[in-house]
Design an enzyme around this catalytic site. Sequence first.
Site, PDB file in Angstrom:
ATOM      1  N   ARG A  57     -20.950 -25.671   6.004  1.00 20.44           N
ATOM      2  CA  ARG A  57     -21.673 -25.450   4.749  1.00 20.44           C
ATOM      3  C   ARG A  57     -22.216 -24.039   4.618  1.00 20.44           C
ATOM      4  O   ARG A  57     -21.995 -23.352   3.621  1.00 20.44           O
ATOM      5  CB  ARG A  57     -22.878 -26.387   4.668  1.00 20.44           C
ATOM      6  N   THR A  58     -22.971 -23.594   5.616  1.00 26.23           N
ATOM      7  CA  THR A  58     -23.688 -22.336   5.469  1.00 26.23           C
ATOM      8  C   THR A  58     -22.716 -21.164   5.337  1.00 26.23           C
ATOM      9  O   THR A  58     -22.866 -20.309   4.479  1.00 26.23           O
ATOM     10  CB  THR A  58     -24.658 -22.135   6.663  1.00 26.23           C
ATOM     11  N   LYS A  85     -14.172 -11.429  24.739  1.00 22.07           N
ATOM     12  CA  LYS A  85     -13.888 -10.443  25.802  1.00 22.07           C
ATOM     13  C   LYS A  85     -15.191  -9.866  26.333  1.00 22.07           C
ATOM     14  O   LYS A  85     -15.193  -8.873  27.049  1.00 22.07           O
ATOM     15  CB  LYS A  85     -13.007  -9.314  25.243  1.00 22.07           C
ATOM     16  N   ARG A 107     -25.523 -15.886  12.078  1.00 21.21           N
ATOM     17  CA  ARG A 107     -25.929 -17.144  12.713  1.00 21.21           C
ATOM     18  C   ARG A 107     -25.684 -16.981  14.203  1.00 21.21           C
ATOM     19  O   ARG A 107     -24.605 -16.544  14.623  1.00 21.21           O
ATOM     20  CB  ARG A 107     -25.117 -18.317  12.182  1.00 21.21           C
ATOM     21  N   HIS A 135     -34.284 -20.926   9.662  1.00 15.81           N
ATOM     22  CA  HIS A 135     -33.118 -21.061   8.790  1.00 15.81           C
ATOM     23  C   HIS A 135     -33.624 -20.903   7.356  1.00 15.81           C
ATOM     24  O   HIS A 135     -33.669 -21.855   6.582  1.00 15.81           O
ATOM     25  CB  HIS A 135     -32.494 -22.439   9.025  1.00 15.81           C
TER      26      HIS A 135
HETATM   27  C1  NCD Z   1     -28.235 -27.147  10.030  1.00 14.09           C
HETATM   28  C2  NCD Z   1     -28.158 -26.020  11.025  1.00 14.09           C
HETATM   29  O1  NCD Z   1     -27.080 -25.592  11.414  1.00 14.09           O
HETATM   30  O2  NCD Z   1     -29.227 -25.582  11.401  1.00 14.09           O
HETATM   31  N1  NCD Z   1     -27.139 -27.308   9.204  1.00 14.09           N
HETATM   32  C3  NCD Z   1     -26.937 -26.453   8.162  1.00 14.09           C
HETATM   33  O3  NCD Z   1     -27.265 -25.282   8.192  1.00 14.09           O
HETATM   34  N2  NCD Z   1     -26.380 -26.994   7.062  1.00 14.09           N
HETATM   35  C4  NCD Z   1     -28.716 -28.386  10.578  1.00 14.09           C
HETATM   36  C5  NCD Z   1     -27.979 -29.060  11.679  1.00 14.09           C
HETATM   37  O4  NCD Z   1     -27.075 -28.502  12.282  1.00 14.09           O
HETATM   38  O5  NCD Z   1     -28.354 -30.194  11.965  1.00 14.09           O
END
Ligand code: NCD
Length: 311
Positions: A57-58, A85, A107, A135
Site C-alpha cells: 500500500r504505502t 552487496k 521506509r 509512520h
Molecule cells: C503498516 C506498516 O507497515 O507500518 N502498514 C502500512 O503502512 N499500510 C502496518 C503493518 O504493517 O501492520
Amino acid sequence: MAVKGHLLDVDDLRREDLERILETARSFSEVLRRPIKKVPSLRGKTVVNLFYEPSTRTRLSFEVAAKRLSADVLNFTASASSVEKGESLKDTALTLRAMGVDAVIIRHPVAGAPCLLRRWLDVTVINAGDGMHAHPTQALLDLFTMRERLGDMEGATIAYVGDILHSRVARSGMKACRAAGMRVVAVAPPTLMPPAVPDYVEVSHSFDAVIPRCDVIYMLRIQKERQQEARFPSLEEYARLYQLDKERLRKAKPGVVVMHPGPMNRGVEISSEVADAPHAAITAQVSAGVAVRMAVLFLLLGGGEGGGVLA
Ligand code: NCD
C-alpha cells in the site's frame, strides 16, 4: 509548513499544518475523481521511493501520488540493489544526492533512519515508516478518513486495539488523534502494551469493556516479524479476546468506524465479515492515502509556487 521540507513524524506538525494538509488532500481527492486524474504541480521534480522493508500500500500509494502530480518517480527496493552487496545507507544517500533528486521517501526497519538521511541529504525526506517508531503519512490519512466519516472529531473516542507494542502506526496515530482533540484508548494484552504510553492515552486490557463507547475502532496487525518471543499462548486465544468479529461489532455504537492500516490478518485481529462490513473504512483509508500523500508531496516540494491547479 513548520517542518521545513521534511516529514519525519507528526510531532513536526502544528495544528494548522495538519489542517492545511487535510484541506489540500480534500482538493486532491476531488482531482482523483475526475476522468483525468493528473495535475502538473510537480513537473520536473524527481522523487525516490527508498524501501528497505516490504510494502504494498504505502509504496504504491506514494508512487501513484507522485505520478498524479506529474513528478518523475524512481523506485529503489533494497533486495534489487547494492544493499545486498553491503552498501550502507549513507553511500546510497550520497548516490541519490549526486543524481539530483528532490525528495526521498524512506521506509526502513531501523527507527531513526529517516532522521539520519535528513542529515546527509539536503533534499526533502519523508518517513514512510521506520522500525517501531513512526509512520506519519499513515496517521494523516487515518485522520482524513475519520474526518470524512465522522465530521468533527473533537471529543470523539478512538481505541487502538492489538499489537500496540510493535506498531509505528499506533505511535504516530495516537499523536495525530490527540492533536485533533480525540480521546485515545489503547487496548491490548499486557504483553503487547508498551511499558510506557503518553499520559493522554487510557490503557485497557478489556476490549469488550471499551467497545460500546468507541466512535472509531482501529485494529492493528499482529506483527509476527517483530516478535522475538511468543507474546500470547496461541492465535486462537488472542482472537478469542481481541478479534473484532460480528458479535463484538454488535456491541458497538451503530455508526462506529472500523479501521485497519493493512495488511490484515483476516481471522486473527479482524474477522472477514467485519473487514467487509459497511462500518469498515479500510478501502477508504487506501484511497485517502493517495490524496494525502499528494498533499504532503505538494506542500513539501513547494508545488504551490509552480501554479498547479490548487494555486
Ligand atoms: C503498516 C506498516 O507497515 O507500518 N502498514 C502500512 O503502512 N499500510 C502496518 C503493518 O504493517 O501492520
